[in-house]
Design a protein around this motif. Structure first.
Motif, PDB file in Angstrom:
ATOM      1  N   GLU A  67     -13.690 -80.902 -82.696  1.00 10.53           N
ATOM      2  CA  GLU A  67     -12.311 -80.692 -83.138  1.00 10.53           C
ATOM      3  C   GLU A  67     -12.051 -81.455 -84.437  1.00 10.53           C
ATOM      4  O   GLU A  67     -12.604 -82.533 -84.664  1.00 10.53           O
ATOM      5  N   GLU A  68     -11.193 -80.917 -85.278  1.00 16.87           N
ATOM      6  CA  GLU A  68     -10.778 -81.600 -86.493  1.00 16.87           C
ATOM      7  C   GLU A  68      -9.595 -82.523 -86.198  1.00 16.87           C
ATOM      8  O   GLU A  68      -8.830 -82.295 -85.255  1.00 16.87           O
ATOM      9  N   LEU A  69      -9.473 -83.575 -87.014  1.00 14.35           N
ATOM     10  CA  LEU A  69      -8.318 -84.469 -86.899  1.00 14.35           C
ATOM     11  C   LEU A  69      -7.187 -83.876 -87.732  1.00 14.35           C
ATOM     12  O   LEU A  69      -7.049 -84.137 -88.923  1.00 14.35           O
ATOM     13  N   LYS A  70      -6.353 -83.071 -87.075  1.00 10.09           N
ATOM     14  CA  LYS A  70      -5.260 -82.376 -87.746  1.00 10.09           C
ATOM     15  C   LYS A  70      -3.916 -82.943 -87.291  1.00 10.09           C
ATOM     16  O   LYS A  70      -3.779 -83.414 -86.171  1.00 10.09           O
ATOM     17  N   TRP A  71      -2.940 -82.869 -88.184  1.00  6.39           N
ATOM     18  CA  TRP A  71      -1.624 -83.438 -87.881  1.00  6.39           C
ATOM     19  C   TRP A  71      -0.556 -82.361 -87.874  1.00  6.39           C
ATOM     20  O   TRP A  71      -0.513 -81.487 -88.737  1.00  6.39           O
ATOM     21  N   THR A  72       0.311 -82.427 -86.868  1.00  3.44           N
ATOM     22  CA  THR A  72       1.515 -81.609 -86.828  1.00  3.44           C
ATOM     23  C   THR A  72       2.671 -82.492 -86.390  1.00  3.44           C
ATOM     24  O   THR A  72       2.511 -83.364 -85.519  1.00  3.44           O
ATOM     25  N   SER A  73       3.819 -82.279 -86.992  1.00  4.61           N
ATOM     26  CA  SER A  73       4.984 -83.107 -86.667  1.00  4.61           C
ATOM     27  C   SER A  73       5.451 -82.900 -85.231  1.00  4.61           C
ATOM     28  O   SER A  73       6.186 -83.727 -84.692  1.00  4.61           O
ATOM     29  N   TRP A  74       5.042 -81.795 -84.604  1.00  2.00           N
ATOM     30  CA  TRP A  74       5.390 -81.590 -83.198  1.00  2.00           C
ATOM     31  C   TRP A  74       4.792 -82.689 -82.326  1.00  2.00           C
ATOM     32  O   TRP A  74       5.337 -83.032 -81.276  1.00  2.00           O
ATOM     33  N   GLY A  75       3.661 -83.219 -82.770  1.00  5.28           N
ATOM     34  CA  GLY A  75       3.057 -84.324 -82.029  1.00  5.28           C
ATOM     35  C   GLY A  75       3.950 -85.550 -82.020  1.00  5.28           C
ATOM     36  O   GLY A  75       3.992 -86.305 -81.038  1.00  5.28           O
ATOM     37  N   LEU A  76       4.681 -85.764 -83.102  1.00  6.00           N
ATOM     38  CA  LEU A  76       5.612 -86.891 -83.180  1.00  6.00           C
ATOM     39  C   LEU A  76       6.777 -86.697 -82.211  1.00  6.00           C
ATOM     40  O   LEU A  76       7.254 -87.651 -81.591  1.00  6.00           O
ATOM     41  N   VAL A  77       7.211 -85.444 -82.068  1.00  5.94           N
ATOM     42  CA  VAL A  77       8.285 -85.151 -81.110  1.00  5.94           C
ATOM     43  C   VAL A  77       7.808 -85.444 -79.690  1.00  5.94           C
ATOM     44  O   VAL A  77       8.502 -86.084 -78.894  1.00  5.94           O
ATOM     45  N   SER A  78       6.597 -84.966 -79.382  1.00  9.18           N
ATOM     46  CA  SER A  78       6.037 -85.223 -78.049  1.00  9.18           C
ATOM     47  C   SER A  78       5.897 -86.712 -77.780  1.00  9.18           C
ATOM     48  O   SER A  78       6.244 -87.199 -76.694  1.00  9.18           O
ATOM     49  N   SER A  79       5.389 -87.438 -78.770  1.00 13.58           N
ATOM     50  CA  SER A  79       5.149 -88.866 -78.572  1.00 13.58           C
ATOM     51  C   SER A  79       6.441 -89.655 -78.425  1.00 13.58           C
ATOM     52  O   SER A  79       6.494 -90.638 -77.688  1.00 13.58           O
ATOM     53  N   THR A  80       7.502 -89.231 -79.115  1.00 11.03           N
ATOM     54  CA  THR A  80       8.790 -89.915 -78.984  1.00 11.03           C
ATOM     55  C   THR A  80       9.325 -89.777 -77.564  1.00 11.03           C
ATOM     56  O   THR A  80       9.782 -90.755 -76.948  1.00 11.03           O
ATOM     57  N   LEU A  81       9.260 -88.567 -77.046  1.00 12.20           N
ATOM     58  CA  LEU A  81       9.697 -88.338 -75.671  1.00 12.20           C
ATOM     59  C   LEU A  81       8.853 -89.147 -74.693  1.00 12.20           C
ATOM     60  O   LEU A  81       9.368 -89.800 -73.779  1.00 12.20           O
ATOM     61  N   TRP A  82       7.546 -89.097 -74.909  1.00 12.47           N
ATOM     62  CA  TRP A  82       6.655 -89.782 -73.984  1.00 12.47           C
ATOM     63  C   TRP A  82       6.811 -91.290 -74.029  1.00 12.47           C
ATOM     64  O   TRP A  82       6.839 -91.957 -72.987  1.00 12.47           O
ATOM     65  N   ASN A  83       6.896 -91.873 -75.227  1.00 15.22           N
ATOM     66  CA  ASN A  83       7.003 -93.326 -75.344  1.00 15.22           C
ATOM     67  C   ASN A  83       8.238 -93.860 -74.633  1.00 15.22           C
ATOM     68  O   ASN A  83       8.157 -94.867 -73.914  1.00 15.22           O
ATOM     69  N   PHE A  84       9.351 -93.193 -74.832  1.00 18.15           N
ATOM     70  CA  PHE A  84      10.578 -93.652 -74.172  1.00 18.15           C
ATOM     71  C   PHE A  84      10.453 -93.515 -72.656  1.00 18.15           C
ATOM     72  O   PHE A  84      10.784 -94.433 -71.895  1.00 18.15           O
ATOM     73  N   GLY A  85       9.959 -92.360 -72.221  1.00 18.71           N
ATOM     74  CA  GLY A  85       9.816 -92.139 -70.789  1.00 18.71           C
ATOM     75  C   GLY A  85       8.814 -93.086 -70.151  1.00 18.71           C
ATOM     76  O   GLY A  85       9.047 -93.620 -69.061  1.00 18.71           O
ATOM     77  N   ALA A  86       7.675 -93.295 -70.823  1.00 18.82           N
ATOM     78  CA  ALA A  86       6.636 -94.151 -70.256  1.00 18.82           C
ATOM     79  C   ALA A  86       7.103 -95.591 -70.117  1.00 18.82           C
ATOM     80  O   ALA A  86       6.749 -96.282 -69.152  1.00 18.82           O
ATOM     81  N   THR A  87       7.893 -96.061 -71.073  1.00 17.06           N
ATOM     82  CA  THR A  87       8.438 -97.420 -70.973  1.00 17.06           C
ATOM     83  C   THR A  87       9.352 -97.527 -69.754  1.00 17.06           C
ATOM     84  O   THR A  87       9.302 -98.507 -69.001  1.00 17.06           O
ATOM     85  N   CYS A  88      10.159 -96.497 -69.538  1.00 12.41           N
ATOM     86  CA  CYS A  88      11.003 -96.466 -68.332  1.00 12.41           C
ATOM     87  C   CYS A  88      10.136 -96.407 -67.080  1.00 12.41           C
ATOM     88  O   CYS A  88      10.462 -97.009 -66.052  1.00 12.41           O
ATOM     89  N   GLY A  89       9.014 -95.683 -67.170  1.00  8.64           N
ATOM     90  CA  GLY A  89       8.111 -95.579 -66.023  1.00  8.64           C
ATOM     91  C   GLY A  89       7.525 -96.925 -65.639  1.00  8.64           C
ATOM     92  O   GLY A  89       7.298 -97.193 -64.446  1.00  8.64           O
ATOM     93  N   ILE A  90       7.260 -97.787 -66.627  1.00  9.24           N
ATOM     94  CA  ILE A  90       6.743 -99.124 -66.336  1.00  9.24           C
ATOM     95  C   ILE A  90       7.772 -99.912 -65.536  1.00  9.24           C
ATOM     96  O   ILE A  90       7.446-100.589 -64.553  1.00  9.24           O
ATOM     97  N   TYR A  91       9.040 -99.824 -65.961  1.00  3.25           N
ATOM     98  CA  TYR A  91      10.104-100.454 -65.179  1.00  3.25           C
ATOM     99  C   TYR A  91      10.143 -99.889 -63.758  1.00  3.25           C
ATOM    100  O   TYR A  91      10.369-100.609 -62.787  1.00  3.25           O
ATOM    101  N   GLY A  92       9.931 -98.569 -63.648  1.00  7.05           N
ATOM    102  CA  GLY A  92       9.958 -97.933 -62.341  1.00  7.05           C
ATOM    103  C   GLY A  92       8.916 -98.493 -61.398  1.00  7.05           C
ATOM    104  O   GLY A  92       9.208 -98.811 -60.235  1.00  7.05           O
ATOM    105  N   VAL A  93       7.684 -98.631 -61.889  1.00  4.07           N
ATOM    106  CA  VAL A  93       6.601 -99.155 -61.057  1.00  4.07           C
ATOM    107  C   VAL A  93       6.848-100.605 -60.698  1.00  4.07           C
ATOM    108  O   VAL A  93       6.643-101.029 -59.552  1.00  4.07           O
TER     109      VAL A  93
END
Length: 399
Positions: A67-93
């Protein structure tokens, strides 16, 4: 250039990936649980940082898959959602316990997947009615596993000592009841007097009675939010887990639009991981700026005010959480690419079975024959829902 190993792959790649993601995500919470057992004040941002760094570094490995190392801004959208949620998930555990947290966010993710996959993206299924039934069965099973994975509260020896002091009665060295216990039970001193005395105790004594096990309540486990609403630590853990489910369920939705630009499957992984590193860096910069203002422009003071990384104690659970998450996220992306949001990402929620087994067999969060039996019954219902959902899946065109 080496061609991607996923060229010519069929839906079987998606099913295998979904299974691998299930195992990885189901075990991922154990590393967070282990970090919470360390004698350090582990800030969720620090735990998230360990995970994101490993996630980002692992993304470069896709070149070995052709695979090539390609960039799309949609990845930034996904990561923003995930980072916020995952931090909340740590509190959850940390606050509600591993099995309860996993059960809560998995249930929310299933609902989100159904909404986007079936209702919004109209992913192919053989029968809409039967698919709805599969989602209902799966949701019932997940909710059941969440309910019956609630840690059983156990009395704290230190709390018994405090009550003994409050009642001015002796306590056996092994924590067993003494004759004075029975005398107290039938005596004139009431529980209301106990509460009055307990409320007048110094905070230092009250803190001794707090049981640090996730999900158990103590005098210091109450939080006031919005000025008047009182929630326990466990309540906050469940709320945080639900937020993680909402964000986690939608984190791969942007890939549906990125696929129209040629970013799908393993090709989306680098953008997601790189975006996560960008978001994490931004959070640390903002936090540093806030501390800098708070400390009157003192760089040293701002740095010292930042959360400690506790490298000696946290490097191993932090790195392990990153490795398990990276494997799970990569596999999840492949599963969604081949099976769709509705089926692929929903199948991955079987991770609650793995997480529940961790909570049941290793952490002993689930006890009692009746409770364990109900948990396994709920697990069976969830598995039936997954099998029916798999049967309803129809082949999707993918890149």
């Amino acid at each position: 250039m080496v061609s991607s190993i996923f060229e010519g792959c069929t839906d079987s790649c998606g099913w295998i990936a979904a299974f691998v993601a299930t195992l990885s995500f189901g075990s991922y919470g154990a590393s967070i649980k282990e970090s919470s057992k360390k004698n350090v004040d582990a800030d969720p941002l620090v735990l998230q940082s360990y995970k994101v760094i490993v996630f980002f570094l692992s993304s470069f490995l896709v070149v070995f898959l052709g695979e090539e190392l390609k960039w799309t801004s949609w990845g930034l959208v996904s990561s923003t959602l995930w980072n916020f949620g995952a931090t909340c998930g740590i509190y959850g555990v940390m606050y509600a316990g591993m099995a309860t947290a996993e059960g809560t966010w998995s249930s929310v993710i299933v609902a989100v997947n159904f909404f986007f996959g079936i209702l919004v993206f109209h992913e192919g299924v053989k029968s809409f009615a039967d698919t709805c039934g599969s989602f209902v069965l799966l949701s019932i099973g997940l909710v059941g596993m969440s309910v019956y994975s609630t840690p059983s509260p156990s009395p704290s020896p230190k709390q018994d000592e405090i009550e003994a002091r409050l009642l001015r009665r002796p306590i056996a060295s092994n924590g067993s009841r003494t004759k004075s216990d029975e005398e107290y039970d039938s005596g004139s001193e009431t529980k209301s007097k106990l509460r009055q005395r307990q409320s007048s105790m110094p905070d230092s004594d009250m803190e001794e009675g707090v049981n640090d096990n996730a999900g158990e309540k103590g005098p210091k486990d109450k939080f006031i939010i919005f000025g008047s609403m009182i929630l326990s630590k466990r309540d906050l853990g469940i709320i945080a887990s639900a937020i993680n489910g909402l964000c986690g369920g939608t984190s791969l939705v942007p890939m549906h639009y990125a696929a129209q630009e040629g970013f799908s499957g393993a090709g989306y992984y680098f953008s997601f991981a790189a975006g996560s590193m960008i978001v994490l860096t931004a959070v640390w910069v903002v936090l540093f700026a806030y501390r800098l203002v708070e400390k009157g422009g003192s760089v040293t003071g701002a740095v010292n005010a930042l959360p400690s990384w506790h490298f000696r104690e946290l490097w191993f659970p932090g790195v392990m959480s990153g490795i398990l998450f990276s494997i799970g996220e990569f596999s999840s992306i492949i599963a969604v690419s081949y099976l769709g949001q509705g089926v692929g990402n929903t199948f991955v929620q079987c991770k609650i079975l793995v997480a529940g087994l961790w909570g049941l067999l290793y952490y002993k969060e689930i006890t009692g024959v009746a409770t364990v039996s109900k948990w396994f019954l709920s697990a069976a219902i969830a598995l039936i829902g997954i099998l029916l959902l798999s049967h309803e899946h129809e082949h999707l065109p993918h890149h």
